[in-house]
Scaffold this motif. Structure first.
Motif, short mmCIF file in Angstrom:
data_model
loop_
_atom_site.label_atom_id
_atom_site.label_comp_id
_atom_site.label_asym_id
_atom_site.label_seq_id
_atom_site.Cartn_x
_atom_site.Cartn_y
_atom_site.Cartn_z
N ALA A 118 28.91 43.79 15.72
CA ALA A 118 30.25 43.80 16.33
C ALA A 118 31.20 43.20 15.31
CB ALA A 118 30.28 42.98 17.62
N GLY A 119 32.48 43.57 15.38
CA GLY A 119 33.46 43.04 14.44
C GLY A 119 33.58 41.53 14.56
N LEU A 120 33.99 40.90 13.47
CA LEU A 120 34.09 39.43 13.43
C LEU A 120 35.06 38.90 14.49
CD1 LEU A 120 33.45 36.71 12.04
CD2 LEU A 120 35.28 37.23 10.42
N ASP A 121 36.23 39.55 14.63
CA ASP A 121 37.23 39.06 15.60
C ASP A 121 36.66 39.07 17.01
OD1 ASP A 121 39.26 38.48 13.84
OD2 ASP A 121 39.99 40.55 13.81
N GLU A 122 35.95 40.14 17.34
CA GLU A 122 35.39 40.27 18.68
C GLU A 122 34.28 39.22 18.89
OE1 GLU A 122 36.15 41.63 21.34
OE2 GLU A 122 34.27 41.55 22.48
N ARG A 123 33.48 39.00 17.87
CA ARG A 123 32.41 37.99 18.01
C ARG A 123 33.00 36.60 18.20
NH1 ARG A 123 29.32 37.64 13.33
NH2 ARG A 123 30.46 39.17 12.14
N ALA A 124 34.09 36.32 17.44
CA ALA A 124 34.74 35.00 17.56
C ALA A 124 35.33 34.86 18.96
CB ALA A 124 35.81 34.87 16.49
N ARG A 125 35.92 35.94 19.45
CA ARG A 125 36.54 35.89 20.78
C ARG A 125 35.47 35.60 21.84
NH1 ARG A 125 37.27 38.41 25.08
NH2 ARG A 125 35.89 40.13 24.54
N ARG A 126 34.32 36.27 21.71
CA ARG A 126 33.24 36.06 22.69
C ARG A 126 32.74 34.61 22.66
NH1 ARG A 126 29.50 41.30 21.30
NH2 ARG A 126 31.03 42.90 21.80
N ARG A 127 32.55 34.10 21.45
CA ARG A 127 32.05 32.73 21.33
C ARG A 127 33.06 31.73 21.90
NH1 ARG A 127 27.56 30.98 18.15
NH2 ARG A 127 26.66 32.52 19.51
N TYR A 128 34.36 32.04 21.66
CA TYR A 128 35.44 31.18 22.16
C TYR A 128 35.39 31.14 23.70
CZ TYR A 128 40.22 29.73 23.27
OH TYR A 128 41.31 29.09 23.78
N THR A 129 35.29 32.33 24.31
CA THR A 129 35.26 32.42 25.78
C THR A 129 34.04 31.67 26.33
OG1 THR A 129 36.07 34.66 25.42
CG2 THR A 129 35.49 34.10 27.67
N GLU A 130 32.91 31.84 25.61
CA GLU A 130 31.66 31.19 26.03
C GLU A 130 31.82 29.66 26.02
OE1 GLU A 130 28.27 33.31 24.08
OE2 GLU A 130 27.87 31.26 23.36
N GLY A 185 26.61 35.30 16.75
CA GLY A 185 27.56 35.47 17.85
C GLY A 185 27.74 36.89 18.33
N VAL A 186 26.80 37.76 18.05
CA VAL A 186 26.97 39.18 18.40
C VAL A 186 26.44 39.49 19.81
CG1 VAL A 186 24.81 40.05 17.40
CG2 VAL A 186 26.84 41.51 17.40
N GLY A 187 25.70 38.53 20.38
CA GLY A 187 25.15 38.75 21.73
C GLY A 187 23.70 39.17 21.71
N LYS A 188 22.97 38.84 20.64
CA LYS A 188 21.54 39.19 20.57
C LYS A 188 20.77 38.49 21.68
CE LYS A 188 20.88 37.55 16.40
NZ LYS A 188 22.22 37.05 16.02
N GLY A 189 21.15 37.23 21.93
CA GLY A 189 20.43 36.44 22.95
C GLY A 189 20.61 37.05 24.33
N THR A 190 21.85 37.40 24.65
CA THR A 190 22.15 37.99 25.97
C THR A 190 21.34 39.28 26.14
OG1 THR A 190 24.37 37.12 25.71
CG2 THR A 190 24.05 38.78 27.44
N LEU A 191 21.39 40.13 25.10
CA LEU A 191 20.67 41.42 25.19
C LEU A 191 19.16 41.19 25.29
CD1 LEU A 191 20.43 44.50 25.01
CD2 LEU A 191 20.43 44.29 22.52
N ALA A 192 18.65 40.33 24.42
CA ALA A 192 17.20 40.14 24.38
C ALA A 192 16.68 39.59 25.70
CB ALA A 192 16.83 39.20 23.23
N LYS A 193 17.44 38.66 26.31
CA LYS A 193 17.01 38.09 27.60
C LYS A 193 17.00 39.16 28.68
CE LYS A 193 18.86 33.63 26.90
NZ LYS A 193 20.11 32.97 27.02
N LYS A 194 18.04 40.00 28.68
CA LYS A 194 18.11 41.06 29.71
C LYS A 194 16.96 42.05 29.54
CE LYS A 194 22.79 41.11 31.27
NZ LYS A 194 24.00 40.99 30.50
#
Ligand code: DC
Length: 348
Positions: free
Chosen positions: A263-275, A129-138
């Motif tokens: 990225a911190g766990l809280d931030e990763r959870a927040r991103r996944r939640y928003t997604e 949930g750190v955003g590896k996919g988003t970064l790698a695609k870009k």
């Protein structure tokens, strides 16, 4: 007898970096030429005059090269030569034509022999949930490289097991159905599709159930062994941005650029939640946090190829960064590592 050559640059004249670069180069040459350690007769290393320490023998010994003759020399000062560069020549007793030898020129050394550099790889590792996919695609889009999501391969194995009625908690049974697993990946319009026996299963792989099951099957050495070759084959045929957990350390130790995204766990959870909320999937922040934490622990503690930052990977802590800032930072790293030279990168 075959002579295999390679070179790599380092960013700083430190023991840690020189040792890591020597290992990256040697591992890359050994793997890409399918050498057995016992076939190595001798290794000659040189270091440019601006490196005043070199540990090639330590690197070689730590990789298990104990019987070969080793020698290291410092190069003369040559006007205009590439700074902070290590070169190596491996002489091996292997029955292959000299023309078939694969030489490796990594990092800034790509510019020495662009025609020998082969394909270019950017390895991105990091927790769930750190955003590896988003970064790698870009990055893949910006560089016109092939995007490879290795997590999707483990997810497809989990999906296959569940469909076969095999519990991901039963390593023995998972291992026994692997002989029936026919898995492949292809790139369609810059997105990766995963096929099981020709059937495209990509759209069924991102459920919470498959997330958990994939992390379980990923701890089984036979599963990792089966996917290792597939991942390396993809990187041998194209310029790639490959993301996962063990890409920099295990799958592509000779990747020209390695990034560890955290990225911190809280931030990763927040991103996944928003997604998930944006996708209209009901989500519970606490449950997502527990799911990520559990998966991280399993992925980082397993014995075979755990989640790890390679010694020569650059860390990006994205906790307080936007996706755009992360992409900018990664592009800067790629630019610095390659000296802004993309002549050594074959078109994707
Ligand atoms: O990146 P992801 O969340 O789609 O990955 C799913 C699981 O697969 C993850 O929990 C661990 C495993 N995995 C792995 O072990 N090694 C990789 N290179 C990629 C993923």
């Amino acid at each position: 007898m075959v002579a295999i050559r390679g070179a790599i640059t380092v960013d700083s004249n430190t023991r840690e970096e020189i040792l890591a670069a020597s290992k990256t180069l040697l591992t890359g040459l050994i793997t890409s030429n399918s050498l057995e350690i016992r076939q190595i007769v001798s290794i000659i290393f040189t270091a440019t005059h601006d490196l005043n320490q070199a540990y090639p023998a330590v690197a070689a010994r730590e990789l298990g090269v104990t019987d070969a003759g080793l020698i290291c020399m410092q190069e003369m000062r040559v006007e205009g030569s590439l700074p902070q560069c290590l070169r190596v020549m491996i002489l091996a007793e292997k029955d292959m034509p000299q023309a078939a030898a694969r030489h490796l020129y990594l990092k800034g050394a790509v510019r020495l022999r662009p025609e020998l550099a082969g394909f270019f790889a950017v390895a991105i590792d990091g927790p769930a949930g750190v955003g590896k996919g988003t970064l790698a695609k870009k990055l893949a889009e910006a560089l016109n490289f092939t995007y490879v999501d290795t997590g999707a391969l483990y997810r497809a194995v989990a999906y296959f097991c569940i469909r076969e009625g095999v519990s991901p908690d039963d390593p023995g049974r998972v291992e026994s159905v692997l002989s029936k697993l026919e898995i492949s990946a292809e790139c369609v319009n810059n997105t990766q599709r995963v096929l099981l026996g020709g059937e495209d299963v990509t759209d069924s792989l991102r459920t919470p159930e498959i997330s958990e099951a994939s992390s379980k099957v990923a701890a089984i050495p036979a599963v990792r062994a089966k996917l290792l070759k597939l991942q390396r084959d993809i990187a041998e045929g194209a310029n790639v941005v490959m993301e996962g957990r063990d890409i920099g350390v295990k799958i592509l130790p000779f990747a020209q650029v390695k990034i560890y995204l955290d990225a911190g766990l809280d931030e990763r959870a927040r991103r996944r939640y928003t997604e998930r909320a944006a996708e209209g999937i009901g989500a519970d922040l606490g449950a997502i946090k527990r799911e990520l934490e559990e998966r991280d622990l399993r992925d980082a503690r397993r014995e075979d190829s755990p989640l790890a930052k390679a010694g020569d990977a650059v860390l990006i802590d994205s906790t307080d960064m936007s996706p755009w800032q992360v992409t900018e930072a990664a592009l800067r790293i790629i630019h610095e590592k390659t000296g802004g030279l993309h002549g050594g990168i074959q078109a994707g």
